[in-house]
Design a protein around this motif. Structure first.
Motif, mmCIF file in Angstrom:
data_model
loop_
_atom_site.group_PDB
_atom_site.id
_atom_site.type_symbol
_atom_site.label_atom_id
_atom_site.label_comp_id
_atom_site.label_asym_id
_atom_site.label_seq_id
_atom_site.Cartn_x
_atom_site.Cartn_y
_atom_site.Cartn_z
ATOM 1 N N UNK A 146 -2.270 3.375 10.222
ATOM 2 C CA UNK A 146 -1.680 4.765 9.798
ATOM 3 C C UNK A 146 -2.629 5.669 9.159
ATOM 4 N N UNK A 147 -3.021 5.472 7.908
ATOM 5 C CA UNK A 147 -3.781 6.143 7.105
ATOM 6 C C UNK A 147 -5.333 6.479 7.961
ATOM 7 N N UNK A 148 -5.633 5.703 8.608
ATOM 8 C CA UNK A 148 -7.026 5.990 9.373
ATOM 9 C C UNK A 148 -6.641 7.141 10.563
ATOM 10 N N UNK A 149 -5.573 6.786 10.971
ATOM 11 C CA UNK A 149 -5.355 7.684 12.268
ATOM 12 C C UNK A 149 -4.948 9.289 11.808
ATOM 13 N N UNK A 150 -4.072 9.083 10.727
ATOM 14 C CA UNK A 150 -3.798 10.331 10.236
ATOM 15 C C UNK A 150 -4.967 11.071 9.429
ATOM 16 N N UNK A 151 -5.948 10.434 9.011
ATOM 17 C CA UNK A 151 -7.148 11.107 8.380
ATOM 18 C C UNK A 151 -7.863 11.497 9.557
ATOM 19 N N UNK A 203 0.843 -1.097 -0.020
ATOM 20 C CA UNK A 203 0.132 0.084 0.097
ATOM 21 C C UNK A 203 0.735 1.077 0.107
ATOM 22 N N UNK A 204 0.736 2.336 -0.862
ATOM 23 C CA UNK A 204 1.618 3.270 -1.089
ATOM 24 C C UNK A 204 1.280 4.393 0.197
ATOM 25 N N UNK A 205 2.465 5.048 0.639
ATOM 26 C CA UNK A 205 2.117 5.850 1.819
ATOM 27 C C UNK A 205 1.164 7.365 1.079
ATOM 28 N N UNK A 207 1.772 -5.918 7.236
ATOM 29 C CA UNK A 207 2.060 -4.493 6.515
ATOM 30 C C UNK A 207 0.804 -3.965 6.141
ATOM 31 N N UNK A 208 -0.231 -4.661 5.510
ATOM 32 C CA UNK A 208 -1.218 -3.745 4.876
ATOM 33 C C UNK A 208 -2.243 -3.363 6.136
ATOM 34 N N UNK A 209 -2.333 -3.985 6.984
ATOM 35 C CA UNK A 209 -3.101 -3.791 8.388
ATOM 36 C C UNK A 209 -2.371 -2.232 8.915
ATOM 37 N N UNK A 210 -1.078 -2.616 9.010
ATOM 38 C CA UNK A 210 -0.399 -1.361 9.554
ATOM 39 C C UNK A 210 -0.502 -0.204 8.850
#
Length: 206
Positions: free
Chosen positions: A153-158, A1-3, A146-149
């Motif tokens: 990350x993306x959910x919290x940053x959103x 998954x891209x950053x 890795x995908x779950x991590x």
């Protein structure tokens, strides 16, 4: 998954090299913590001369890290603030100087987080109860793919981005009276880190 990027700007190689300067980092911290200020006031806080402080402020502004507050100040007086929307660190690619600057910036980020946590622990007993109840120091140790991590990350940053938009909107609305923040609001710092443990590359044995 891209950053994914959750910031309005990404600092390129030249910006990274310019930002990785102890005085510029301190100027940024002061503006972030105390809000808009002038070069003269910042120079007094740092024990620097105004000319040097003005130069470093202009360098930060050249890369979009800070900006002049429109309509504030008298005559040639300028008030500087952190540019709304935040920024992220870009990829230094093949530029060794930019890579070194990024290392410096990340190490300073770790230092700053430690200093802020220590300061909070020392101030907590003197802080109003409602703010203590609203605060949290939490740690979780999880076993994820890795995908779950990346998804976490993306959910919290959103969520953080949504609240940053709310904060930036208040700052824009209070532009006419920057010294008077909206009633009931306070300066809140949020730390979020997610990193693997024990996943470094192992050297192959012949």
């Amino acid at each position: 998954m891209p950053r994914k990027s959750f910031s309005a700007r990404t600092l390129g190689a030249n910006a990274l090299k310019s930002f990785a300067h102890p005085l510029r980092l301190r100027l940024f911290e002061l503006l972030d913590e105390h809000g808009p200020s002038t070069a003269t006031r910042l120079a007094a806080l740092l024990g620097q001369n105004t000319g040097a402080t003005s130069y470093h402020l202009r360098e930060l502004a050249r890369h979009g890290i800070i900006e002049v507050v429109p309509g504030m100040g008298r005559g040639k007086e300028k008030f500087w603030r952190v540019t709304p929307g935040g920024f992220s660190y870009g990829d230094p690619a093949e530029d060794p100087e930019a890579a070194s600057a990024l290392t410096y910036l990340l190490d300073d980020l770790v230092r700053q987080r430690g200093a802020e946590l220590n300061r909070w622990r020392s101030e907590e007993e003197r802080t109003r109860e409602e703010w203590v109840r609203a605060s949290v120091l939490a740690r979780r140790s999880l076993r994820l793919t890795v995908e779950e991590a990346s998804g976490l990350r993306d959910e919290v940053l959103a969520v953080l981005e949504r609240y940053r938009g709310l904060s930036d909107g208040r700052a824009q609305a209070a532009q006419a009276e920057p010294a008077a923040p909206p009633p009931g609001t306070g300066h809140v710092v949020v730390h979020f880190d997610l990193f693997p443990v024990g996943e470094t590359h192992q050297e192959e044995t012949p």
